[in-house]
Write a protein that holds these residues in place. Structure first.
Motif, PDB file in Angstrom:
ATOM      1  N   LEU A 282      -7.402  80.425  -2.475  1.00 51.72           N
ATOM      2  CA  LEU A 282      -8.058  79.250  -1.899  1.00 51.72           C
ATOM      3  C   LEU A 282      -9.569  79.406  -1.857  1.00 51.72           C
ATOM      4  O   LEU A 282     -10.310  78.474  -2.098  1.00 51.72           O
ATOM      5  CB  LEU A 282      -7.534  78.996  -0.480  1.00 51.72           C
ATOM      6  N   ARG A 283      -9.983  80.643  -1.532  1.00 50.01           N
ATOM      7  CA  ARG A 283     -11.415  80.873  -1.411  1.00 50.01           C
ATOM      8  C   ARG A 283     -12.141  80.665  -2.733  1.00 50.01           C
ATOM      9  O   ARG A 283     -13.324  80.326  -2.757  1.00 50.01           O
ATOM     10  CB  ARG A 283     -11.683  82.305  -0.925  1.00 50.01           C
ATOM     11  N   LYS A 284     -11.425  80.890  -3.810  1.00 48.46           N
ATOM     12  CA  LYS A 284     -12.055  80.740  -5.125  1.00 48.46           C
ATOM     13  C   LYS A 284     -12.368  79.277  -5.422  1.00 48.46           C
ATOM     14  O   LYS A 284     -13.264  78.966  -6.181  1.00 48.46           O
ATOM     15  CB  LYS A 284     -11.123  81.311  -6.212  1.00 48.46           C
ATOM     16  N   GLU A 285     -11.596  78.380  -4.849  1.00 49.64           N
ATOM     17  CA  GLU A 285     -11.808  76.950  -5.075  1.00 49.64           C
ATOM     18  C   GLU A 285     -13.073  76.508  -4.346  1.00 49.64           C
ATOM     19  O   GLU A 285     -13.339  76.929  -3.232  1.00 49.64           O
ATOM     20  CB  GLU A 285     -10.619  76.156  -4.509  1.00 49.64           C
ATOM     21  N   GLU A 289     -14.996  75.935   0.600  1.00 47.77           N
ATOM     22  CA  GLU A 289     -16.328  75.906   1.213  1.00 47.77           C
ATOM     23  C   GLU A 289     -16.685  74.494   1.665  1.00 47.77           C
ATOM     24  O   GLU A 289     -17.259  74.290   2.732  1.00 47.77           O
ATOM     25  CB  GLU A 289     -17.383  76.416   0.222  1.00 47.77           C
ATOM     26  N   GLN A 290     -16.303  73.542   0.820  1.00 41.33           N
ATOM     27  CA  GLN A 290     -16.637  72.152   1.136  1.00 41.33           C
ATOM     28  C   GLN A 290     -15.948  71.712   2.422  1.00 41.33           C
ATOM     29  O   GLN A 290     -16.548  71.089   3.289  1.00 41.33           O
ATOM     30  CB  GLN A 290     -16.207  71.270  -0.037  1.00 41.33           C
ATOM     31  N   LEU A 291     -14.680  72.100   2.547  1.00 39.97           N
ATOM     32  CA  LEU A 291     -13.930  71.699   3.744  1.00 39.97           C
ATOM     33  C   LEU A 291     -14.471  72.392   4.988  1.00 39.97           C
ATOM     34  O   LEU A 291     -14.498  71.793   6.070  1.00 39.97           O
ATOM     35  CB  LEU A 291     -12.447  71.998   3.551  1.00 39.97           C
ATOM     36  N   VAL A 292     -14.916  73.652   4.836  1.00 42.22           N
ATOM     37  CA  VAL A 292     -15.526  74.343   5.979  1.00 42.22           C
ATOM     38  C   VAL A 292     -16.699  73.514   6.493  1.00 42.22           C
ATOM     39  O   VAL A 292     -16.844  73.260   7.686  1.00 42.22           O
ATOM     40  CB  VAL A 292     -15.989  75.772   5.590  1.00 42.22           C
ATOM     41  N   ALA A 313      -2.320  74.269  -3.385  1.00 38.92           N
ATOM     42  CA  ALA A 313      -1.974  75.653  -3.725  1.00 38.92           C
ATOM     43  C   ALA A 313      -0.472  75.806  -3.950  1.00 38.92           C
ATOM     44  O   ALA A 313      -0.039  76.471  -4.881  1.00 38.92           O
ATOM     45  CB  ALA A 313      -2.443  76.589  -2.624  1.00 38.92           C
ATOM     46  N   LEU A 314       0.311  75.160  -3.098  1.00 37.97           N
ATOM     47  CA  LEU A 314       1.757  75.295  -3.213  1.00 37.97           C
ATOM     48  C   LEU A 314       2.278  74.587  -4.451  1.00 37.97           C
ATOM     49  O   LEU A 314       3.214  75.037  -5.085  1.00 37.97           O
ATOM     50  CB  LEU A 314       2.439  74.782  -1.941  1.00 37.97           C
ATOM     51  N   LYS A 315       1.639  73.490  -4.797  1.00 43.14           N
ATOM     52  CA  LYS A 315       2.036  72.774  -6.005  1.00 43.14           C
ATOM     53  C   LYS A 315       1.752  73.651  -7.219  1.00 43.14           C
ATOM     54  O   LYS A 315       2.581  73.780  -8.124  1.00 43.14           O
ATOM     55  CB  LYS A 315       1.269  71.443  -6.100  1.00 43.14           C
TER      56      LYS A 315
END
Lengths: 319, 135
Positions: A282-285, A289-292, A313-315
């Motif tokens: 997730l961090r790589k996406e 950062e945008q959502l943070v 991610a699950l998809k």
């Protein structure tokens, strides 16, 4: 032999330096930690593991010192893991449980390790469970875990110990209120320490009164014992009860108990793996950062943001 | 899960000192600098100190002494550490150690001696710079 194999070999032969190093490797979660634990694991399961928990100032360390001495008199070898809290602000820790146990430090049949909680919740450290395995594999007959001075929810110890002793002392304030909440339910044995104080009997009766509210039919009814850790009074009786509890576990409860523990450990291990591998992805996406940022700006709440990220991610994982 | 190495320090008081104010100040300062500090209390024998260092797998040992017995106790401690294979542990000392003894202490393998009034920042800095590298 690789270095890890050498270390594991050292642990199994009871070599002190190796035991100490192995615990450090586990604490630091060094790359070789996993391999180390899996190579000693088949040699564990022989020690009886006893947890001591209870409010700070109840006398846990002093009591443990006396118990270890008694076990030594009975010819048993003992390992102790004593956990103290890590400061959440500095990451440092002052580990002082040894102060009460130093006379044991030169006894070759005793190994004591101080451990900082490193902000793991529940009164122990993340590494406690595996440090216990090291001492077990090293051939200690008895392994004692002392939790941080616990209040109401420090119940992680039941995942580690087979017999849990909750230690109290008269005059610690509103102690009965505290034990009602969480640690009351995890005790296999209650100890009222500092029993030479005048209101000790009242503390004993208070605990018994709460226990009587519990009308579940159980094979084991937690006894309430009195000790004076400073003089060692009541310690042989405590060990007798611990032994009784151990025998009961051996007779039948053990299977159930150990399955539950094994399941909890497996779930814990899965959680750790899943969380770290999913998080890494997730961090790589860029979205992470945008959502943070959006959470900071109150544009989205954390739960919805997590859902949004995880859905994707699950998809991906399914595809 | 990340690898998380912490510096482990043993603060020990050998001999018959009757107070441990200095040792506790140093212990506290090192803790506040993010280290895990093991403190064992007053009146420790050299055997207890060496065995504790071994079991606790510390990186650094700080010896605090006020009694003047450093010339008897420190050689014994250093000798026991060597016998237990703890040659990669950094040992420093503090308390009342006369200037003229410092050289002798360093010959024993004690890396640094801090006198009374040493600012704790200096000790923290020293420890951070002298933690033995480990694999």
């Amino acid at each position: 032999m690789t270095k890890v194999e050498e270390l594991a070999q050292g642990v199994l032969s009871g070599e002190i330096r190796s035991i100490a190093r192995a615990i450090t490797v586990i604490e630091n979660n060094a790359p070789e930690a996993k391999k180390l634990v899996s190579s000693i694991y088949p040699h564990t399961g022989k020690a009886h593991i006893i947890g001591f928990t209870g409010a700070g100032g109840a006398g846990k360390s002093t009591l443990i010192e006396k118990i270890v001495r008694e076990y030594r008199r009975n010819g048993k070898t003992v390992g102790v893991v004593a956990v103290d809290p890590t400061s959440p602000f500095t990451g440092g820790a002052f580990l002082g449980d040894r102060i009460r146990m130093q006379e044991l430090s030169t006894d070759p049949g005793v190994f004591i390790r101080s451990m900082a909680s490193r902000n793991y919740p529940g009164g122990i450290a993340r590494a406690t469970k595996d440090a216990v395995k090291v001492l077990d594999a090293a051939g200690k007959d008895i392994v004692i875990v002392e939790t941080v001075g616990a209040g109401q929810s420090e119940v992680e110890i039941i995942k580690v110990a087979q017999t849990v002793v909750v230690v109290h002392a008269p005059g610690l304030g509103d102690e009965i209120q505290a034990i009602k909440a969480g640690i009351m339910e995890i005790a296999d044995i209650f100890v009222v320490n500092k029993a030479d104080r005048e209101n000790a009997n009242k503390t004993v009766m208070d605990i018994q009164a709460i226990l009587q509210l519990n009308n579940k039919e159980t094979a084991w009814k937690p006894p309430v014992l009195k000790t004076v850790a400073l003089t060692g009074e009541g310690v042989p009786q405590l060990i007798e009860k611990i032994e009784e509890h151990r025998l009961l576990l051996e007779k039948g409860l053990k299977h159930k108990g150990s399955r539950e523990k094994a399941e909890a450990e497996l779930i814990e291990a899965i959680k750790e793996k899943v969380v770290s591998s999913v998080l890494e992805g997730l961090r790589k996406e860029g979205e992470f950062e945008q959502l943070v940022g959006e959470i900071v700006e109150r544009e989205i709440d954390p739960a919805s943001a997590a859902e949004k990220l995880l859905k994707k991610a699950l998809k991906d994982a399914e595809a | 899960m990340q690898t998380e190495r912490k510096i482990r320090v043993l603060i020990a008081k050998p001999g018959l000192d009757s107070h441990d104010r200095g040792a506790k100040v140093v212990a506290r300062a090192l803790r506040d600098a993010g280290m895990e500090v093991i403190y064992t209390g007053l009146r420790q024998t050299p055997e207890q100190i060496a065995e504790t260092a071994l079991q606790e797998d510390v990186d650094v040992i700080g010896l605090s002494i006020l009694s003047g017995a450093h010339k008897t106790l420190f050689p014994r401690i250093m000798d026991l550490l060597k016998k237990k294979g703890l040659t990669d542990v950094t040992v420093f000392a503090g308390g009342i150690i006369p200037e003229e003894d410092v050289e002798e202490m360093k010959k024993l393998g004690i890396k640094e001696v801090f006198g009374p009034g040493t600012p704790t920042e200096r000790i923290i800095k020293y420890v951070l710079e002298n933690v033995p590298k480990r694999t």
